[in-house]
Design a protein around this motif. Structure first.
Motif, PDB file in Angstrom:
ATOM      1  N   THR A 132       0.829  -1.209   0.000  1.00 55.73           N
ATOM      2  CA  THR A 132       0.000   0.000   0.000  1.00 55.73           C
ATOM      3  C   THR A 132       0.860   1.253   0.000  1.00 55.73           C
ATOM      4  O   THR A 132       0.499   2.250  -0.628  1.00 55.73           O
ATOM      5  N   GLN A 133       2.001   1.217   0.675  1.00 59.98           N
ATOM      6  CA  GLN A 133       2.906   2.373   0.658  1.00 59.98           C
ATOM      7  C   GLN A 133       3.477   2.604  -0.740  1.00 59.98           C
ATOM      8  O   GLN A 133       3.583   3.754  -1.189  1.00 59.98           O
ATOM      9  N   LEU A 134       3.844   1.525  -1.419  1.00 54.60           N
ATOM     10  CA  LEU A 134       4.354   1.654  -2.786  1.00 54.60           C
ATOM     11  C   LEU A 134       3.287   2.258  -3.704  1.00 54.60           C
ATOM     12  O   LEU A 134       3.571   3.180  -4.472  1.00 54.60           O
ATOM     13  N   LEU A 135       2.081   1.734  -3.621  1.00 56.88           N
ATOM     14  CA  LEU A 135       1.001   2.231  -4.475  1.00 56.88           C
ATOM     15  C   LEU A 135       0.671   3.683  -4.142  1.00 56.88           C
ATOM     16  O   LEU A 135       0.372   4.483  -5.031  1.00 56.88           O
ATOM     17  N   ASP A 136       0.753   4.029  -2.870  1.00 54.96           N
ATOM     18  CA  ASP A 136       0.456   5.398  -2.446  1.00 54.96           C
ATOM     19  C   ASP A 136       1.504   6.385  -2.966  1.00 54.96           C
ATOM     20  O   ASP A 136       1.229   7.583  -3.071  1.00 54.96           O
TER      21      ASP A 136
END
Length: 166
Positions: free
Chosen positions: A17-21
């Motif tokens: 989720t951090q990467l996508l964010d």
């Protein structure tokens, strides 16, 4: 060992989720090169492959009549060998569409919570109730936690590579 892999899985799912964010709404839906998925499509693939796993964990079954971690090294070898290429089964292929970044991330966070809570609260030495003919039929719930960790790690790397190309 079980607590350690559950914590690792939780961190790996958080990394997704951090990467996508880290992508803008436009970039998350940008094809980085020919025949590639977008970062959002990778996220959708992960979401489809993870959704419902908590139910699989909560379904009581029999304990394995073998070491419950017998297949872990093989799973690691397969999924973390980045020279290998796989074809995704149709039922977890992402749609070719524009994804809403916040909605996708929210869904992934929700699934992460469900999976990690289930993994913490069930007997991972039980056989995962997978349908006959499934590639991981006969695997334990513990081995499925490892599968999720390695599969997601593989795709996190893919998302990182997409980010570099955009």
């Amino acid at each position: 060992m079980k607590t350690e892999i559950i914590n690792q899985l939780e961190n790996i799912l958080t990394e997704t989720t951090q990467l996508l964010d880290s992508f803008s709404q436009a970039d998350i839906n940008t094809v980085p090169f020919k025949d590639s998925w977008t970062a959002a499509q990778v996220g959708c693939h992960l979401l489809k492959s993870e959704t419902g796993i908590d139910g699989l964990f909560y379904t009581p079954t029999k304990k394995a009549d073998r070491k419950p971690d017998e297949n872990i090294d093989e799973l690691k070898k397969i999924f973390l060998d980045y020279s290998l290429k796989f074809k995704s089964p149709d039922f977890i292929l992402p749609e070719d569409k524009i994804y809403d970044k916040e909605e996708l991330i929210g869904s992934l966070k929700e699934v992460k919570t469900k999976i990690t809570e289930a993994a913490k609260n069930v007997d991972l030495d039980e056989i995962a109730p997978l349908p006959q003919g499934h590639p991981f039929e006969g695997y334990t719930k513990l081995e499925m936690v490892h599968f999720l960790a390695y599969h997601t790690t593989r795709h996190n790397r893919q998302i990182q590579n997409i980010k570099k190309m955009i």
